[in-house]
Design an enzyme around this catalytic site. Structure first.
Site, PDB file in Angstrom:
ATOM      1  N   HIS A 230      -7.850   6.911   2.956  1.00 34.22           N
ATOM      2  CA  HIS A 230      -7.929   5.576   2.704  1.00 34.22           C
ATOM      3  C   HIS A 230      -7.912   5.017   1.344  1.00 34.22           C
ATOM      4  CE1 HIS A 230     -10.380   1.418   3.089  1.00 34.22           C
ATOM      5  NE2 HIS A 230      -9.461   1.346   2.904  1.00 34.22           N
TER       6      HIS A 230
ATOM      7  N   ASP B 108      10.888   3.159   5.676  1.00 28.95           N
ATOM      8  CA  ASP B 108      10.488   1.874   6.284  1.00 28.95           C
ATOM      9  C   ASP B 108      11.246   1.566   7.478  1.00 28.95           C
ATOM     10  OD1 ASP B 108       9.152  -0.753   6.536  1.00 28.95           O
ATOM     11  OD2 ASP B 108       8.675  -0.921   4.663  1.00 28.95           O
TER      12      ASP B 108
ATOM     13  N   SER C 133      -7.823   1.269   7.429  1.00 28.60           N
ATOM     14  CA  SER C 133      -8.963   1.088   6.757  1.00 28.60           C
ATOM     15  C   SER C 133     -10.147   0.994   7.771  1.00 28.60           C
ATOM     16  CB  SER C 133      -9.020  -0.060   5.915  1.00 28.60           C
ATOM     17  OG  SER C 133      -8.376  -1.210   6.684  1.00 28.60           O
TER      18      SER C 133
ATOM     19  N   VAL D 205       1.019   1.947   7.653  1.00 32.20           N
ATOM     20  CA  VAL D 205       1.873   0.724   8.400  1.00 32.20           C
ATOM     21  C   VAL D 205       0.778  -0.202   8.558  1.00 32.20           C
ATOM     22  CG1 VAL D 205       3.922   1.995   8.926  1.00 32.20           C
ATOM     23  CG2 VAL D 205       2.083   1.745  10.317  1.00 32.20           C
TER      24      VAL D 205
ATOM     25  N   LYS E 291       1.144   1.984  14.720  1.00 31.23           N
ATOM     26  CA  LYS E 291       0.785   3.426  14.338  1.00 31.23           C
ATOM     27  C   LYS E 291       1.305   4.538  15.211  1.00 31.23           C
ATOM     28  CE  LYS E 291      -2.910   1.840  11.221  1.00 31.23           C
ATOM     29  NZ  LYS E 291      -2.565   2.197   9.887  1.00 31.23           N
TER      30      LYS E 291
ATOM     31  N   GLU F   7      -2.150  -2.521  10.255  1.00 35.53           N
ATOM     32  CA  GLU F   7      -3.346  -1.999  10.928  1.00 35.53           C
ATOM     33  C   GLU F   7      -3.294  -2.357  12.332  1.00 35.53           C
ATOM     34  OE1 GLU F   7      -6.857  -0.360   9.875  1.00 35.53           O
ATOM     35  OE2 GLU F   7      -4.951  -0.283   9.257  1.00 35.53           O
TER      36      GLU F   7
ATOM     37  N   MET G 154       0.936  -1.178   0.086  1.00 33.73           N
ATOM     38  CA  MET G 154       0.132  -0.124  -0.094  1.00 33.73           C
ATOM     39  C   MET G 154       0.917   1.322  -0.209  1.00 33.73           C
ATOM     40  SD  MET G 154      -3.101   1.170  -0.147  1.00 33.73           S
ATOM     41  CE  MET G 154      -4.113  -0.329   0.194  1.00 33.73           C
TER      42      MET G 154
END
Length: 719
Positions: free
Chosen positions: A451, A344, A430, A401, A408, A403, A325
């Site tokens: 999103h 990252d 999401s 990153v 987060k 979920e 993503m």
């Protein structure tokens, strides 16, 4: 105001079309009336030797009909008689032109689409600009209609049935060289030579007539209509399979061609307008036009953007997380000309993502989807890193990153220490509430949800989630950013799962519950496809992974979300698949489907063993209703709870983001098409048979009793 500029030059009437208030001409009713009246006069004017029709605007010819006028007609209940008359008028105009008794040519300076091309087909000669942006096509099928001005009759007569069918059924325009090869136009010319070439032909051909108006003329490939061979038969079969009975336009087009080509033109035109009237008065065309064209165009123009804020253009952003993503977001931003710091946990991971993007961009170039120099420039704008200091010049940072709330929170805190004090922050979550995530950010007014959908480079939608403290300025800037990426934004308010994830979750969960009900897995998947979903719920669950379903459930429980947000309806089935059978989805080699190295995927045979099938299976139609209704009902709840405040956002979100069938117009258009009272009754029936999750709320019942709609009826015609 007049829409025609008229002059006579060397005995040739030059008819310049100039629809006021438009950058491109469209075929308005006023323009049709003026042309009809003009050609009636020209027929009796002995001083006029012939006619050239052209655009008086700097570019284009006629870019089709006014879709807003069609929506107005739908909403105000156009009858089949009125629809036939509408088609008959344009047919009569083109028939008057081609039987004028004088040569008529068209100088096409650019786009000639839909009714614009039909008008040109009614002339004896067509000269097209050789510019690459000149396009000819009949795209009506894409809005659930067919060409109603003679297009289904003249096109196959002009270029042959086999060549006409793809243009009519696919709706894709063709460029100048292909138009010449097909015989759509008679010659190509430089833009400045169009009028002169058309005028010269008119003067040299005083006895011009259409081929089909000559005695003894027959279609050159009439034998191709014969069953069981030939393009028409194969196209009928293909259209039947592809539409699954949901899209009537392709079959109507094929019927027009098949029935019309064995009779004279005037009879064929009567056949065409009868089919046109059926489509124009049906719900599918209305739904497609309103959602996929009218409302999408409004969303792309940022109709929901707060007013009073200067438009922003972003030059530098940061993306946290270089997975599928995050890398996808970095790619579309870089292609849009934005510098991206792709960050990252380690430099190696970020560089690996950069290498994957290099391969993806190279494939896009090889497919002709992207120019080589643009791909190189985009890749050079993406800077892989593990150093948060690289965010020092970012105007916007997007977190993409895992979920997981803790992960987060950690990356957000580290980004805050490095990013500028006035930079905006967005989360690509999401499911997790934006207001909850904003609690980890020192300026919650500058925090928003963006999103994206996977794969980012292909999916057109971005769901913008406004948190409790998100400011109008941040929302306006987020809208600007999405527009810069050439994506379509929808606006929703904060909630666990927001809008698209809630509705998508109801679809997947319903598939799980069907399996627990003893319904055959193949029947579940087929019912979803018959409804118009791109794939079945079991297949899509494999793609997103069943482990993700477990994570969503666990996290919702830990965060104390209401039970309905915990996605627990069939969680025991998911736990069995993951923990007992070790089949979490495609990436792990197996889920509801097996994925052999050779051949296509196939349903896992163990499903029938562990969830035995009932001896009495429900009908395909009942399962189809379950799949559509549960998603529409969840969408109505989102309206009730204030998550959705505009029906257009729900329809666009469902069709562009999660694959709800476009023939419905979207989740709320689906309800409006049925009528709210009928939808409530349908849900009550499903509740009695399959469970209380289908039971409509008291709020929805009250709306049904008062005859309310989700889409208000238009109050006046659009411009």
């Amino acid at each position: 105001m007049q829409t025609i500029k008229f002059e006579i030059e060397d005995g040739v009437a030059l008819v310049g079309i100039d629809v006021p208030g438009r950058s491109l001409n469209i075929l308005t009713p006023q323009l049709q009336r003026e042309l009809d009246e003009l050609f009636a006069r020209l027929a009796g004017d002995d001083a006029v030797k012939g006619v050239v029709i052209h655009s008086a605007k700097a570019r284009g010819f006629i870019a089709g009909a006014d879709l807003m006028e069609l929506v107005e007609a739908f909403e105000h209940g156009t009858s089949k008689v009125e629809a036939r008359e509408q088609s008959a008028y344009l047919q009569g105009l083109t028939r008057r032109i081609e039987t004028l008794g004088k040569p008529v040519a068209t100088a096409i300076g650019g786009l000639a689409l839909g009714g614009g091309l039909e008008l040109a087909l009614g002339t004896h000669y067509r000269v097209l600009s050789e510019r690459a942006d000149a396009q000819l096509g009949l795209p009506e099928v894409s809005v659930g209609l067919l060409p109603g001005g003679g297009g289904t009759q003249r096109l196959p007569r002009l270029i042959g049935i086999a060549q006409a069918l793809p243009m009519l059924l696919d709706g894709k325009p063709v460029g100048p060289q292909r138009a010449l090869e097909l015989g759509l136009v008679d010659e190509l010319a430089a833009p400045e030579q169009l009028l002169a070439r058309a005028k010269a032909w008119v003067l040299a051909n005083p006895d011009a007539r259409q081929p089909w108006d000559r005695k003894g003329w027959k279609p050159r490939d009439l034998g191709s209509l014969a069953f069981p061979h030939g393009p028409l038969t194969s196209r009928i079969l293909q259209a039947h399979v592809a539409s699954r009975g949901n899209y009537p336009a392709p079959l109507a087009i094929l019927s027009c061609v098949g029935e019309g080509m064995v009779v004279d033109l005037d009879t064929g035109l009567r056949i065409e307008r009868n089919y046109f009237a059926q489509l124009l008065t049906g719900p599918v065309a209305r739904n497609l036009i309103r959602t996929q064209f009218i409302n999408k165009a409004a969303a792309d123009k940022l109709v929901r953007r707060p007013q009073g804020f200067t438009s922003r253009s972003f030059t530098r952003i940061g993306v946290l997380g270089a997975g599928q993503m995050g890398a996808g977001i970095a790619r579309v931003a870089a292609v849009a000309g934005i510098e991206v710091a792709l960050l990252d946990a380690s430099l190696e991971q970020a560089q690996a993502a950069h290498a994957r993007l290099a391969d993806e961009l190279a494939r896009a170039v090889s497919r002709g989807q992207l120019a080589g120099d643009k791909a190189e420039a985009a890749l050079a704008r993406i800077h892989p890193t593990a150093d948060y200091a690289e965010l020092g010049a970012a105007e916007l940072v997007i977190e993409a990153v895992f979920e997981d709330l803790a992960v987060k929170a950690e990356v957000t805190a580290r980004a805050v220490s490095a990013m500028p004090a006035d930079a905006l922050f967005a989360s690509n979550t999401s499911t997790l509430p934006i207001s909850l995530l904003a609690g980890q950010f020192p300026r919650p007014a500058d925090f928003i949800g963006l999103h994206f959908f996977s794969p980012v480079e292909r999916m057109p939608l971005v769901e913008i989630i406004r948190g409790r403290e998100t400011s109008d300025a941040t929302l306006a800037a987020a809208m600007d950013f999405v527009a810069q990426l050439r994506k379509t934004p929808i606006l929703v308010n904060d909630s666990p799962g927001f809008f698209t994830s809630r509705v998508f979750g109801s679809f997947v969960d319903e598939g799980f519950l069907m399996l627990e009900d003893g319904i055959a897995p193949a029947l579940i998947e087929q019912a979803a496809r018959q409804a118009g979903m791109p794939v079945g719920p079991l297949a899509v669950a494999d793609e997103v992974s069943l482990e993700l379903q477990l994570k969503v459930n666990r996290q919702a429980i830990e965060l104390g979300f209401e039970e309905r947000f915990q996605r627990g309806a069939a969680i025991d089935l998911v736990k069995t698949m993951v923990n007992e059978f070790h089949r979490p989805g495609r990436r792990a080699g197996g889920g509801f489907y097996d994925y052999p190295e050779e051949g296509g995927k196939r349903l896992w045979t163990g499903l029938a063993q562990h969830w035995p099938q009932a001896s009495q299976q429900p009908t395909l139609e009942e399962l189809r209703l379950r799949i559509l209704s549960i998603q529409a009902l969840e969408s109505a709840r989102c309206v009730e709870e204030g998550v959705i405040t505009d029906a257009a956002d729900a329809d666009l979100g469902s069709t562009l983001g999660i694959g709800f069938p476009t023939w419905t117009g979207g989740v709320l258009s689906y309800i409006d098409t049925l009528g709210l009272a009928a939808f409530v009754e349908q849900c009550d029936g499903l509740a009695e048979r399959w469970g209380e999750r289908f039971r409509p709320s008291a709020w929805l019942r009250r709306r049904a009793e008062t005859g309310e709609r989700f889409h208000p009826r238009p109050t006046q015609a659009g411009n």
